[in-house]
Design a protein around this motif. Structure first.
Motif, PDB file in Angstrom:
ATOM      1  N   GLU A 124      -8.445 -37.028   8.230  1.00 58.97           N
ATOM      2  CA  GLU A 124      -8.179 -36.503   9.759  1.00 58.97           C
ATOM      3  C   GLU A 124      -9.099 -36.715  11.042  1.00 58.97           C
ATOM      4  N   ASP A 125     -10.391 -37.615  10.865  1.00 61.50           N
ATOM      5  CA  ASP A 125     -11.044 -38.030  11.349  1.00 61.50           C
ATOM      6  C   ASP A 125     -10.324 -38.982  12.413  1.00 61.50           C
ATOM      7  N   GLU A 136      -9.663 -33.726  21.358  1.00 61.87           N
ATOM      8  CA  GLU A 136     -10.463 -32.375  20.632  1.00 61.87           C
ATOM      9  C   GLU A 136     -11.979 -32.773  20.934  1.00 61.87           C
ATOM     10  N   ASP A 175     -15.602 -26.947  14.582  1.00 60.44           N
ATOM     11  CA  ASP A 175     -15.966 -26.527  13.502  1.00 60.44           C
ATOM     12  C   ASP A 175     -15.538 -27.807  12.464  1.00 60.44           C
ATOM     13  N   SER A 176     -14.613 -28.131  13.108  1.00 57.25           N
ATOM     14  CA  SER A 176     -13.911 -29.203  11.820  1.00 57.25           C
ATOM     15  C   SER A 176     -14.891 -30.500  11.714  1.00 57.25           C
TER      16      SER A 176
END
Length: 123
Positions: A91-92, A46, A64-65
């Motif tokens: 989630e990182d 990503e 965006d996240s």
């Protein structure tokens, strides 16, 4: 020998912060675009943040996240680029690595990638 060295990962709780560094040797980082990527549990690649020092006068883009939470900056004197990560979320979590020019690890020969640094965020 030219290359990239990244560092600064660690384990933090959600809401915490970390600062990653990427230092180049053998070439100038400000003469090429570069990016931070992360590789999650499924080995997906990503793009997290991109610094377009070469192609677009230093413009910056973020996934965006991570918008509003991550910030990329450079120190030309140290031939380094940094990724400041705040308000980290579970989630990182992943292995973060820098790349110059921007490309997922192994995408093609002739690119430079850092070895990767683990970021683990617990809830």
């Amino acid at each position: 020998e030219a290359g990239l060295e990244d560092a600064g990962g660690g384990s933090v709780q959600a809401g915490g912060s970390l600062r990653l560094s990427c230092t180049a040797s053998g070439f100038r980082l400000d003469t090429t675009d570069m990016a931070w990527y992360r590789q999650g549990p499924g080995n997906e690649c990503e793009l997290v943040a991109r610094l377009n020092s070469y192609s677009d006068s230093g413009s910056i883009t973020y996934a965006d996240s991570v918008k509003g939470r991550f910030s990329i900056s450079e120190d030309k004197a140290k031939n380094s680029v940094y990724l400041q990560m705040t308000n980290l979320k579970p989630e990182d979590t992943g292995v973060y690595y820098c790349a110059a020019p921007p490309a997922c690890r192994g995408a093609w020969t002739g690119n430079y990638w850092g070895q990767g640094t683990q970021v683990t965020v617990s809830s």
